[in-house]
Design a protein around this motif. Sequence first.
Motif, PDB file in Angstrom:
ATOM      1  N   THR A   1      39.365 -25.096 -18.395  1.00 29.88           N
ATOM      2  CA  THR A   1      38.751 -25.296 -17.134  1.00 29.88           C
ATOM      3  C   THR A   1      39.218 -26.801 -16.572  1.00 29.88           C
ATOM      4  O   THR A   1      39.416 -27.659 -17.343  1.00 29.88           O
ATOM      5  N   ILE A   2      38.834 -27.206 -15.290  1.00 31.55           N
ATOM      6  CA  ILE A   2      38.977 -28.570 -14.769  1.00 31.55           C
ATOM      7  C   ILE A   2      37.945 -29.259 -15.266  1.00 31.55           C
ATOM      8  O   ILE A   2      38.274 -30.308 -15.657  1.00 31.55           O
ATOM      9  N   SER A   3      36.782 -28.782 -15.872  1.00 30.82           N
ATOM     10  CA  SER A   3      35.830 -29.670 -16.532  1.00 30.82           C
ATOM     11  C   SER A   3      36.235 -30.013 -17.790  1.00 30.82           C
ATOM     12  O   SER A   3      36.165 -31.135 -18.194  1.00 30.82           O
ATOM     13  N   GLN A   4      37.053 -29.221 -18.672  1.00 31.46           N
ATOM     14  CA  GLN A   4      37.489 -29.392 -19.974  1.00 31.46           C
ATOM     15  C   GLN A   4      38.724 -30.216 -19.842  1.00 31.46           C
ATOM     16  O   GLN A   4      38.817 -31.552 -20.596  1.00 31.46           O
ATOM     17  N   GLN A   5      39.556 -30.148 -18.673  1.00 29.73           N
ATOM     18  CA  GLN A   5      40.710 -31.184 -18.404  1.00 29.73           C
ATOM     19  C   GLN A   5      39.998 -32.536 -18.332  1.00 29.73           C
ATOM     20  O   GLN A   5      40.603 -33.724 -18.602  1.00 29.73           O
ATOM     21  N   THR A   6      39.048 -32.642 -17.429  1.00 29.49           N
ATOM     22  CA  THR A   6      38.544 -34.022 -17.131  1.00 29.49           C
ATOM     23  C   THR A   6      37.889 -34.501 -18.314  1.00 29.49           C
ATOM     24  O   THR A   6      38.100 -35.983 -18.667  1.00 29.49           O
ATOM     25  N   ALA A   7      37.240 -33.848 -19.186  1.00 29.00           N
ATOM     26  CA  ALA A   7      36.664 -34.608 -20.393  1.00 29.00           C
ATOM     27  C   ALA A   7      37.655 -35.037 -21.171  1.00 29.00           C
ATOM     28  O   ALA A   7      37.685 -36.262 -21.815  1.00 29.00           O
TER      29      ALA A   7
ATOM     30  N   PHE B   1      35.775 -22.389 -11.011  1.00 24.30           N
ATOM     31  CA  PHE B   1      35.129 -23.930 -11.162  1.00 24.30           C
ATOM     32  C   PHE B   1      33.838 -23.862 -10.875  1.00 24.30           C
ATOM     33  O   PHE B   1      32.818 -24.700 -11.398  1.00 24.30           O
ATOM     34  N   CYS B   2      33.359 -23.304  -9.781  1.00 25.65           N
ATOM     35  CA  CYS B   2      32.092 -23.470  -9.071  1.00 25.65           C
ATOM     36  C   CYS B   2      31.025 -22.482  -9.663  1.00 25.65           C
ATOM     37  O   CYS B   2      29.887 -22.769  -9.794  1.00 25.65           O
ATOM     38  N   THR B   3      31.630 -21.551 -10.611  1.00 22.11           N
ATOM     39  CA  THR B   3      30.624 -20.574 -11.110  1.00 22.11           C
ATOM     40  C   THR B   3      30.514 -20.622 -12.689  1.00 22.11           C
ATOM     41  O   THR B   3      29.385 -20.241 -13.256  1.00 22.11           O
ATOM     42  N   HIS B   4      31.217 -21.390 -13.354  1.00 23.00           N
ATOM     43  CA  HIS B   4      31.408 -21.363 -14.885  1.00 23.00           C
ATOM     44  C   HIS B   4      30.323 -22.692 -15.356  1.00 23.00           C
ATOM     45  O   HIS B   4      30.077 -23.433 -14.379  1.00 23.00           O
ATOM     46  N   HIS B   5      30.076 -22.825 -16.325  1.00 23.70           N
ATOM     47  CA  HIS B   5      29.275 -23.917 -16.846  1.00 23.70           C
ATOM     48  C   HIS B   5      30.107 -24.879 -17.776  1.00 23.70           C
ATOM     49  O   HIS B   5      29.682 -25.551 -18.578  1.00 23.70           O
ATOM     50  N   GLY B   6      31.508 -25.081 -17.304  1.00 22.53           N
ATOM     51  CA  GLY B   6      32.404 -25.641 -17.958  1.00 22.53           C
ATOM     52  C   GLY B   6      33.411 -25.020 -18.940  1.00 22.53           C
ATOM     53  O   GLY B   6      34.520 -25.544 -19.228  1.00 22.53           O
ATOM     54  N   PHE B   7      33.322 -23.720 -19.386  1.00 20.38           N
ATOM     55  CA  PHE B   7      34.114 -23.086 -20.193  1.00 20.38           C
ATOM     56  C   PHE B   7      34.394 -21.654 -19.268  1.00 20.38           C
ATOM     57  O   PHE B   7      33.348 -20.819 -19.004  1.00 20.38           O
ATOM     58  N   ASP B   8      35.520 -21.140 -19.397  1.00 23.11           N
ATOM     59  CA  ASP B   8      35.820 -19.612 -18.786  1.00 23.11           C
ATOM     60  C   ASP B   8      36.116 -19.027 -19.822  1.00 23.11           C
ATOM     61  O   ASP B   8      37.501 -18.949 -20.387  1.00 23.11           O
TER      62      ASP B   8
END
Length: 232
Positions: free
Chosen positions: A110-116, A81-88
């Motif tokens: 990722t958590i970013s994608q799930q949040t979106a 989570f802390c190292t990617h830019h939205g996508f793993d």
Amino acid sequence: MTAKPLRSPRRRSRWIVLPFKIILGFVVLSLLMVVVYRFVPPPVTMTMLLDPNGITKDWMPLDEMDPDMARAAIAGEDGKFCTHHGFDVDAITKAALNNASGGRIRGGSTISQQTAKNVFLWQGGGFVRKGLEAWFTVLIEAIWGKPRIMEVYLNVAETGIGTYGARAGAIRYFNHGAGQLTRAEAARIAAVLPLPKKRAAVAPTGFTRRYGNTIAARIGAVQRDGLDSCLR
């Protein structure tokens, strides 16, 4: 025999311009929503509105939550989570290969994608929704930053039947808020996240219990290895 009247240049140009106006309107509206939600808690989501079990939620700032809740989410959902830019990319590729081989269906989000998805869109698949999810993921990564993404995620993610957010989940399962979670409690809530309507954090059995124990063991590694460094 009379010839059909030709379309006027003005009418043809209108049909050419219309799609660009629609796209521009969507871009402006989506940017506006992302900027507003950078500072204001999302009042409701499509998932909540479509939930026949009602809505139980209680917003809680990230800095008031027990840090192990975010660490549990990273341990269970998105170790990079802390190292990617939205996508793993690696996780997405592995999930696609596993699903294509007929294994147990896995997601690479990722958590970013799930949040979106949770905040701006609807549940389910399809190329259109995945494309929109990617667009909003790029926006929140650029405008919100990691702490805000985690804060929103832990407040809108479904943690039980009709229950949304870590605070509401903690009250539902443990009769106290998310500021006093033990490591085991945080891990159990994180274990519920993938299938909140089929799993429970109280007296879990089978896979949910094993998965919760695994997440609890990983929380220490998340803290020790600095995998939550972007939230400190």
